[in-house]
Write a protein that holds these residues in place. Structure first.
Motif, short mmCIF file in Angstrom:
data_model
loop_
_atom_site.label_atom_id
_atom_site.label_comp_id
_atom_site.label_asym_id
_atom_site.label_seq_id
_atom_site.Cartn_x
_atom_site.Cartn_y
_atom_site.Cartn_z
N THR A 136 44.73 30.65 49.08
CA THR A 136 44.60 29.51 48.18
C THR A 136 43.31 29.68 47.40
O THR A 136 42.23 29.77 47.99
N VAL A 137 43.44 29.74 46.10
CA VAL A 137 42.27 29.97 45.25
C VAL A 137 41.99 28.73 44.42
O VAL A 137 42.90 27.94 44.10
N ILE A 138 40.74 28.56 44.07
CA ILE A 138 40.30 27.50 43.16
C ILE A 138 39.43 28.15 42.10
O ILE A 138 38.43 28.81 42.41
N GLY A 139 39.85 27.99 40.88
CA GLY A 139 39.09 28.59 39.78
C GLY A 139 39.19 27.75 38.53
O GLY A 139 40.04 26.86 38.40
N ASP A 140 38.30 28.05 37.59
CA ASP A 140 38.29 27.33 36.31
C ASP A 140 39.41 27.87 35.43
O ASP A 140 39.51 29.09 35.19
N VAL A 179 54.63 35.99 34.33
CA VAL A 179 53.19 35.72 34.40
C VAL A 179 52.90 34.39 33.73
O VAL A 179 53.46 34.08 32.67
N TYR A 180 52.03 33.61 34.34
CA TYR A 180 51.61 32.34 33.75
C TYR A 180 50.83 32.60 32.45
O TYR A 180 50.07 33.57 32.36
N ASP A 181 51.05 31.73 31.49
CA ASP A 181 50.32 31.84 30.22
C ASP A 181 48.95 31.17 30.38
O ASP A 181 48.58 30.25 29.65
N ALA A 182 48.20 31.65 31.34
CA ALA A 182 46.86 31.13 31.65
C ALA A 182 46.25 32.04 32.71
O ALA A 182 46.94 32.91 33.27
N TRP A 183 44.99 31.85 32.98
CA TRP A 183 44.33 32.57 34.05
C TRP A 183 43.16 31.74 34.55
O TRP A 183 42.74 30.77 33.89
N VAL A 184 42.68 32.07 35.73
CA VAL A 184 41.56 31.33 36.31
C VAL A 184 40.46 32.32 36.69
O VAL A 184 40.73 33.49 36.98
N THR A 185 39.25 31.84 36.64
CA THR A 185 38.10 32.63 37.11
C THR A 185 37.51 31.92 38.32
O THR A 185 37.22 30.71 38.27
N LEU A 186 37.39 32.64 39.41
CA LEU A 186 36.96 32.04 40.67
C LEU A 186 35.54 31.51 40.56
O LEU A 186 34.65 32.14 39.98
N GLN A 187 35.35 30.32 41.15
CA GLN A 187 34.02 29.73 41.17
C GLN A 187 33.11 30.47 42.15
O GLN A 187 31.90 30.54 41.95
N LYS A 188 33.71 31.05 43.18
CA LYS A 188 32.97 31.87 44.14
C LYS A 188 33.80 33.11 44.44
O LYS A 188 35.02 33.04 44.55
N THR A 189 33.14 34.23 44.57
CA THR A 189 33.86 35.47 44.84
C THR A 189 34.24 35.55 46.31
O THR A 189 33.83 34.72 47.13
N GLY A 199 36.24 28.04 47.11
CA GLY A 199 36.07 28.50 45.74
C GLY A 199 36.73 29.83 45.49
O GLY A 199 37.23 30.09 44.41
N ALA A 200 36.75 30.72 46.47
CA ALA A 200 37.33 32.03 46.26
C ALA A 200 38.71 32.13 46.86
O ALA A 200 39.64 32.60 46.24
N GLY A 201 38.88 31.67 48.07
CA GLY A 201 40.21 31.76 48.68
C GLY A 201 40.13 31.47 50.15
O GLY A 201 39.15 31.84 50.82
N THR A 202 41.12 30.80 50.66
CA THR A 202 41.19 30.51 52.08
C THR A 202 42.57 30.90 52.56
O THR A 202 43.56 30.79 51.84
N VAL A 218 29.24 44.27 45.10
CA VAL A 218 29.46 42.83 45.26
C VAL A 218 29.93 42.25 43.94
O VAL A 218 29.29 42.44 42.89
N LEU A 219 31.04 41.55 43.98
CA LEU A 219 31.56 40.90 42.79
C LEU A 219 30.70 39.70 42.42
O LEU A 219 30.22 38.97 43.29
N ARG A 220 30.52 39.51 41.12
CA ARG A 220 29.79 38.35 40.62
C ARG A 220 30.75 37.41 39.91
O ARG A 220 31.62 37.86 39.15
N PRO A 221 30.62 36.10 40.14
CA PRO A 221 31.54 35.15 39.49
C PRO A 221 31.39 35.20 37.97
O PRO A 221 30.29 35.39 37.44
N VAL A 222 32.51 35.04 37.28
CA VAL A 222 32.52 35.01 35.81
C VAL A 222 32.59 33.56 35.37
O VAL A 222 33.55 32.86 35.70
N PRO A 223 31.59 33.08 34.66
CA PRO A 223 31.62 31.67 34.24
C PRO A 223 32.72 31.42 33.21
O PRO A 223 33.08 32.30 32.43
#
Length: 332
Positions: A136-140, A179-189, A199-202, A218-223
């Motif tokens: 489960t991911v949460i992103g902008d 594919v969804y016509d959208a994408w999300v960027t994770l708040q936390k990697t 924020g990244a996934g559970t 190490v991945l860095r979050p993309v604002p």
């Protein structure tokens, strides 16, 4: 003096001016409205709470992406499938690439998830593996990119596993699912997410993904970025520049009309005062082309009569002389 304004030529000029000025004013006000809309969206974005403080909503409730839902936290559940790299992306003035995982949801469609950013060249840098199992991911939330989006490489010719833009139109040709016509960027990697983070996934595979990341970069979050067509960017000030141009065009048309009217009126006045010669042809001044041949014909007739008379006189004189000579000879 101004009767020339009613001539056919000036009717055309006047009609052009009457249509051009309202058109320029309309286009100028339209550009002003576009600029004001961008200012309002920019102010509304500034009043929005920070991304980490807003409550995440299910993805389907935020679609389609618009200026209101863009940047809102969205949540989705699924399994990571294919993974792509997006080269040529900058973060903090450093060039690197995005790591995008395709999250297959229960609906069968996949959501592009930007797991983070890595420095270096795509394909030459070790990339952390995506978590396995249900996640489960949460992103902008972000709208699909286009050729006009900053950082997009629309030239093509990229190696396998790399894409130039994060767009459903380009990704749907590379994967065997919708594919969804959208994408999300994770708040936390994945590496930043702890046991209690969302924020990244559970899920069952979140911990294993973080463990695999220990041996890689190490991945860095993309604002998240502002939606296209919003904010006080360069395009907003272009609208302001176009506004000025349209009003300048309207003023120029009006100025040129007054200048032409003034020149025409001065020409009419000078003509009335006799300061310039009237070059308009008049019927009296027009030569009679038919009269000239008649005059020449009369002259020719006169010359002919004169010659004939002269010949007749000469002939009579000769006859008289001959008769006199004959009479004298007879008398003798």
């Amino acid at each position: 003096m101004y009767r020339f304004l009613l001539t056919p030529r000036w009717w055309g000029i006047n009609l052009f001016v009457v249509l051009a000025i309202p058109f320029c004013v309309f286009m100028g006000t339209w550009q002003l409205g576009r600029f004001e809309d961008r200012v309002q969206t920019h102010e509304a974005a500034d009043k929005q709470p920070a991304p980490g403080t807003r409550v995440a909503k299910p993805l389907d409730e935020l679609l389609p992406v618009d200026t209101v839902t863009s940047g809102r936290p969205a949540t989705a559940t699924g399994r990571y499938a294919d993974q792509f790299l997006v080269p040529g992306r900058k973060l903090d003035d450093r060039t690197g690439f995005y790591v995008v995982g395709m999250l297959r949801t229960d609906s069968g469609k996949a959501l592009p998830v930007v797991r983070g950013w890595l420095p270096g060249k795509a394909g030459h840098t070790s990339v952390p593996a995506a978590p396995t199992g249900d996640v489960t991911v949460i992103g902008d939330l972000q709208a699909s990119e286009s050729s006009g989006t900053a950082g997009v490489d629309a030239t093509g010719g990229l190696p396998d596993g790399q894409v130039g833009m994060i767009s459903a139109a380009s990704l749907v040709n590379l994967v065997p699912y919708d594919v969804y016509d959208a994408w999300v960027t994770l708040q936390k990697t994945d590496a930043d997410a702890g046991p209690g983070d969302t924020g990244a996934g559970t899920g069952t595979g979140a911990a294993s993904g973080a463990g695999d990341a220990k041996g890689a970069a190490v991945l860095r979050p993309v604002p998240a970025t502002a939606a296209q067509g919003t904010g006080l960017d360069l395009k907003a000030f272009q609208n302001l520049g176009y506004l000025c141009e349209w009003f300048v065009f309207a003023a120029f048309v009006l100025f040129m009309w007054f200048r032409l009217v003034r020149r025409e009126a001065e020409a009419v006045r000078d003509l009335r005062l006799g300061l310039v010669a009237d070059t308009t042809p008049t019927p009296d001044a027009t030569p009679d082309k038919d009269a000239a041949p008649d005059a020449d014909a009369s002259s020719d007739d006169t010359d002919t009569d004169t010659d004939t008379g002269s010949d007749s006189d000469t002939g009579s004189g000769s006859d008289t002389t001959t008769a006199t000579t004959t009479a004298t000879a007879t008398g003798r």
